[in-house]
Design a protein around this motif. Structure first.
Motif, PDB file in Angstrom:
ATOM      1  N   ILE A 193      -4.507   0.376 -23.755  1.00  0.00           N
ATOM      2  CA  ILE A 193      -3.701  -0.304 -22.755  1.00  0.00           C
ATOM      3  C   ILE A 193      -4.514  -0.326 -21.451  1.00  0.00           C
ATOM      4  O   ILE A 193      -5.039   0.712 -21.045  1.00  0.00           O
ATOM      5  CB  ILE A 193      -2.361   0.429 -22.516  1.00  0.00           C
ATOM      6  N   ILE A 241      -5.693  -0.410 -15.479  1.00  0.00           N
ATOM      7  CA  ILE A 241      -5.115  -0.795 -14.179  1.00  0.00           C
ATOM      8  C   ILE A 241      -3.606  -1.035 -14.274  1.00  0.00           C
ATOM      9  O   ILE A 241      -2.944  -1.188 -13.270  1.00  0.00           O
ATOM     10  CB  ILE A 241      -5.773  -2.053 -13.548  1.00  0.00           C
ATOM     11  N   PHE A 242      -3.052  -1.080 -15.501  1.00  0.00           N
ATOM     12  CA  PHE A 242      -1.605  -1.196 -15.619  1.00  0.00           C
ATOM     13  C   PHE A 242      -0.944   0.179 -15.563  1.00  0.00           C
ATOM     14  O   PHE A 242       0.269   0.294 -15.528  1.00  0.00           O
ATOM     15  CB  PHE A 242      -1.209  -1.850 -16.953  1.00  0.00           C
ATOM     16  N   ARG A 243      -1.761   1.223 -15.606  1.00  0.00           N
ATOM     17  CA  ARG A 243      -1.176   2.552 -15.727  1.00  0.00           C
ATOM     18  C   ARG A 243      -1.338   3.430 -14.510  1.00  0.00           C
ATOM     19  O   ARG A 243      -0.492   4.247 -14.208  1.00  0.00           O
ATOM     20  CB  ARG A 243      -1.771   3.244 -16.955  1.00  0.00           C
ATOM     21  N   ARG A 244      -2.474   3.286 -13.806  1.00  0.00           N
ATOM     22  CA  ARG A 244      -2.639   4.146 -12.641  1.00  0.00           C
ATOM     23  C   ARG A 244      -3.668   3.547 -11.689  1.00  0.00           C
ATOM     24  O   ARG A 244      -4.332   2.598 -12.004  1.00  0.00           O
ATOM     25  CB  ARG A 244      -3.056   5.557 -13.064  1.00  0.00           C
ATOM     26  N   GLU A 245      -3.757   4.167 -10.565  1.00  0.00           N
ATOM     27  CA  GLU A 245      -4.732   3.819  -9.544  1.00  0.00           C
ATOM     28  C   GLU A 245      -4.368   2.533  -8.797  1.00  0.00           C
ATOM     29  O   GLU A 245      -4.100   1.505  -9.420  1.00  0.00           O
ATOM     30  CB  GLU A 245      -6.125   3.657 -10.172  1.00  0.00           C
ATOM     31  N   ALA A 262      -5.570  -3.238  -8.196  1.00  0.00           N
ATOM     32  CA  ALA A 262      -5.191  -4.625  -7.975  1.00  0.00           C
ATOM     33  C   ALA A 262      -4.444  -4.765  -6.653  1.00  0.00           C
ATOM     34  O   ALA A 262      -4.592  -5.767  -5.941  1.00  0.00           O
ATOM     35  CB  ALA A 262      -4.324  -5.114  -9.119  1.00  0.00           C
ATOM     36  N   LEU A 321       0.983   3.957  -6.575  1.00  0.00           N
ATOM     37  CA  LEU A 321       2.149   3.090  -6.503  1.00  0.00           C
ATOM     38  C   LEU A 321       3.397   3.946  -6.687  1.00  0.00           C
ATOM     39  O   LEU A 321       3.352   4.989  -7.332  1.00  0.00           O
ATOM     40  CB  LEU A 321       2.076   2.028  -7.614  1.00  0.00           C
ATOM     41  N   ILE A 347       8.412   4.326 -10.846  1.00  0.00           N
ATOM     42  CA  ILE A 347       9.651   3.601 -11.117  1.00  0.00           C
ATOM     43  C   ILE A 347      10.451   4.222 -12.251  1.00  0.00           C
ATOM     44  O   ILE A 347      11.446   3.681 -12.696  1.00  0.00           O
ATOM     45  CB  ILE A 347       9.360   2.106 -11.452  1.00  0.00           C
ATOM     46  N   TYR A 348      10.002   5.387 -12.691  1.00  0.00           N
ATOM     47  CA  TYR A 348      10.700   6.010 -13.821  1.00  0.00           C
ATOM     48  C   TYR A 348      11.480   7.223 -13.340  1.00  0.00           C
ATOM     49  O   TYR A 348      10.926   8.097 -12.681  1.00  0.00           O
ATOM     50  CB  TYR A 348       9.712   6.409 -14.908  1.00  0.00           C
ATOM     51  N   LYS A 405      12.898   9.487 -15.235  1.00  0.00           N
ATOM     52  CA  LYS A 405      12.618  10.701 -16.013  1.00  0.00           C
ATOM     53  C   LYS A 405      11.337  10.508 -16.805  1.00  0.00           C
ATOM     54  O   LYS A 405      10.951   9.393 -17.111  1.00  0.00           O
ATOM     55  CB  LYS A 405      13.766  11.020 -16.967  1.00  0.00           C
ATOM     56  N   ARG A 461       5.740   2.782 -20.152  1.00  0.00           N
ATOM     57  CA  ARG A 461       5.616   3.527 -18.893  1.00  0.00           C
ATOM     58  C   ARG A 461       4.445   3.038 -18.026  1.00  0.00           C
ATOM     59  O   ARG A 461       3.726   3.855 -17.421  1.00  0.00           O
ATOM     60  CB  ARG A 461       5.509   5.023 -19.165  1.00  0.00           C
ATOM     61  N   LEU A 462       4.256   1.722 -17.963  1.00  0.00           N
ATOM     62  CA  LEU A 462       3.241   1.167 -17.058  1.00  0.00           C
ATOM     63  C   LEU A 462       3.712   1.329 -15.615  1.00  0.00           C
ATOM     64  O   LEU A 462       4.911   1.493 -15.358  1.00  0.00           O
ATOM     65  CB  LEU A 462       3.014  -0.315 -17.374  1.00  0.00           C
ATOM     66  N   ASP A 463       2.755   1.244 -14.671  1.00  0.00           N
ATOM     67  CA  ASP A 463       3.167   1.320 -13.273  1.00  0.00           C
ATOM     68  C   ASP A 463       3.724  -0.038 -12.834  1.00  0.00           C
ATOM     69  O   ASP A 463       3.740  -0.996 -13.602  1.00  0.00           O
ATOM     70  CB  ASP A 463       2.009   1.793 -12.367  1.00  0.00           C
ATOM     71  N   PHE A 492       2.760  -2.425 -10.934  1.00  0.00           N
ATOM     72  CA  PHE A 492       1.877  -3.581 -11.037  1.00  0.00           C
ATOM     73  C   PHE A 492       1.740  -4.033 -12.492  1.00  0.00           C
ATOM     74  O   PHE A 492       1.833  -5.227 -12.803  1.00  0.00           O
ATOM     75  CB  PHE A 492       0.492  -3.246 -10.458  1.00  0.00           C
ATOM     76  N   GLY A 493       1.568  -3.061 -13.387  1.00  0.00           N
ATOM     77  CA  GLY A 493       1.470  -3.381 -14.808  1.00  0.00           C
ATOM     78  C   GLY A 493       2.727  -4.064 -15.317  1.00  0.00           C
ATOM     79  O   GLY A 493       2.661  -5.040 -16.072  1.00  0.00           O
ATOM     80  N   ILE A 518      13.788  -3.822 -12.597  1.00  0.00           N
ATOM     81  CA  ILE A 518      13.384  -2.426 -12.441  1.00  0.00           C
ATOM     82  C   ILE A 518      14.514  -1.625 -11.790  1.00  0.00           C
ATOM     83  O   ILE A 518      14.829  -0.507 -12.209  1.00  0.00           O
ATOM     84  CB  ILE A 518      12.083  -2.329 -11.603  1.00  0.00           C
ATOM     85  N   LEU A 520      -1.479  -6.874 -24.758  1.00  0.00           N
ATOM     86  CA  LEU A 520      -1.746  -6.100 -23.541  1.00  0.00           C
ATOM     87  C   LEU A 520      -1.107  -4.717 -23.629  1.00  0.00           C
ATOM     88  O   LEU A 520      -1.586  -3.766 -23.027  1.00  0.00           O
ATOM     89  CB  LEU A 520      -1.230  -6.838 -22.301  1.00  0.00           C
ATOM     90  N   ASN A 544      -0.942  -3.082 -26.369  1.00  0.00           N
ATOM     91  CA  ASN A 544      -1.567  -2.386 -27.496  1.00  0.00           C
ATOM     92  C   ASN A 544      -0.656  -2.259 -28.718  1.00  0.00           C
ATOM     93  O   ASN A 544      -0.607  -1.220 -29.375  1.00  0.00           O
ATOM     94  CB  ASN A 544      -2.055  -1.003 -27.029  1.00  0.00           C
TER      95      ASN A 544
END
Lengths: 201, 201, 201
Positions: free
Chosen positions: A140, A143-147, A150, A195, A198-199, A201, C26-28, C30-31, C76, C136, C138
């Motif tokens: 995956i 950049i969709f998961r952390r940092e 973008a 970022l 948004i979760y 839990k 669990r994407l951020d 932006f993802g 969200i 995207l 996976n």
């Protein structure tokens, strides 16, 4: 001249990030080259395809291929020492992101797109090489998961278009856009700005 | 005539390789068809998109769709017997790769690209159907991991451009390029020639 | 007017399906936005790229971006309550598929493609946003594994072209095509109609 140097440094940094991910997956030497190539030119290629600027950029500029081939060969030979250059690589990568974003924005303006679409195009140019790299490596996209990555491209692009509203020399706005992206990314990584989560839990 | 026959055989071989991978993943009949289709036309489609030759090839040539539909139906019905044709399939596949590489190179020349880009385009035409197949099936593309496959396309393309330096009939150079790719791949598989290992441990 | 409303509802339904898959991974934030965006516009983008209609659709129509951004933010914030709207979402999604298929077919006709290619283009417009979303994230694309989804697009497109053989008002044929797709999908899901199983064990 300086512009070309930055472009080359950005290409090298992107290609090396491709080599590292590909070698982590233990791909063969052809696979490593393709991943490095796609990481370096994938964002610009997607941009060119979406706006219809074909043949896509790298096809008419063989210097990219040459730079990437040399980068891949040297990276594979000295992969163990690459760690020592982690900081330089991160800096080149960040400079590359700033530059690629503004190149993409410029291409969007030349195509007559609205500012918001230009920013999307610039962000894509800077970030989607890494997305394609991760998809080809069956991950995956990172950049969709952390940092913050973008996000700084989007903010930098916004600052650029904001400056264009004022009587400022476009070249100065252009360079300021690049610098803003670079500085924001360095600050975000240094102070571990992420970022909002948004979760619940 | 012969050319068309080879093209059809190559398309069939590529489509069958798609059917086998898709059935291995237990996709439904629609999924199997799409994977077969993408394996057969994906490389040429990517090539056409990158050089801006649109609508892409298969859209204006319905015979591809017909050939692939028939291939998929027959393959699904007789999937258990496909194993008996493993050697024929491998041969068709290899012939297809040789032909597709040179078709891609020719398209690159018609677009006015440099030889090195034509070779990249030819290799893409021959190999990226399989890459897209593997991505859709959630695998790291097999050509990034093992087997001399893309490498023979690159070498064959190089031989073709080398021959063009001499006063040789272009058609003969073209056919020689195809034959070189076929022979090199057969030899590489027979003698288990692999790319050099780049991993120390 | 009605047409625009349906288009917006379809875009919203597609974007929400993207948000749900992305949040499941669990994407951020932006993802999540990118996945929602790609799900909503990916099919039309692929269509435009393949036929060479560039810059691709969404680049010149900022209202899509606005609708998707608002959808993502609301989704969200109220993700826990989205379940209560499962039925409405499914309905919007189905309406979107019917509409997108016919939009794609129309684009194919405008490009001068054969009916079979127009149907392929329509099906792609309706279904490939979801395919890109799954890649995207996976996953093997869900439409390759279960559910009559693409099949109803193909059937609906076939019915449309069949009607054009008779002296029927094209607009009526167009609307009938959309309605057929919607009704067939609702029936298929209600009566759990699936594609025939091609696996003996």
């Amino acid at each position: 001249m300086l512009y070309n140097l930055i472009d080359v440094l950005g290409t090298i940094a992107f290609a090396i990030s491709g080599v590292l991910v590909a070698m982590d997956k233990r791909l063969d030497v052809f696979g490593v080259f393709i991943i490095a190539f796609v990481t370096a030119v994938g964002g610009g290629t997607l941009r060119d395809v979406l706006i219809g600027s074909t043949p896509v950029g790298w096809m008419t500029q063989p210097n990219y291929v040459v730079v990437i081939v040399i980068t891949v060969v040297i990276s594979i030979l000295f992969v163990d020492r690459l760690k020592n250059f982690r900081k330089s690589l991160f800096l080149f990568d960040t400079i590359g992101i700033g530059l690629y974003t503004m190149i993409g924005i410029q291409k969007g303006l030349d195509t007559g797109l609205l500012p918001i679409m230009c920013i999307a195009l610039g962000t894509m140019t800077a970030c989607f090489g890494g997305v394609i790299r991760d998809i080809l490596c069956n991950e995956i996209p990172v950049i969709f998961r952390r940092e913050i990555y973008a996000t700084v491209c989007i903010l930098g692009g916004g600052i650029y278009f904001l400056m264009l509203q004022f009587p400022i020399n476009p070249t100065i706005a252009y360079i300021t856009g690049i610098l803003c992206i670079i500085v924001m990314r360095l600050l975000a990584v240094k102070f571990k700005i992420a970022l909002p989560n948004i979760y619940s839990k």
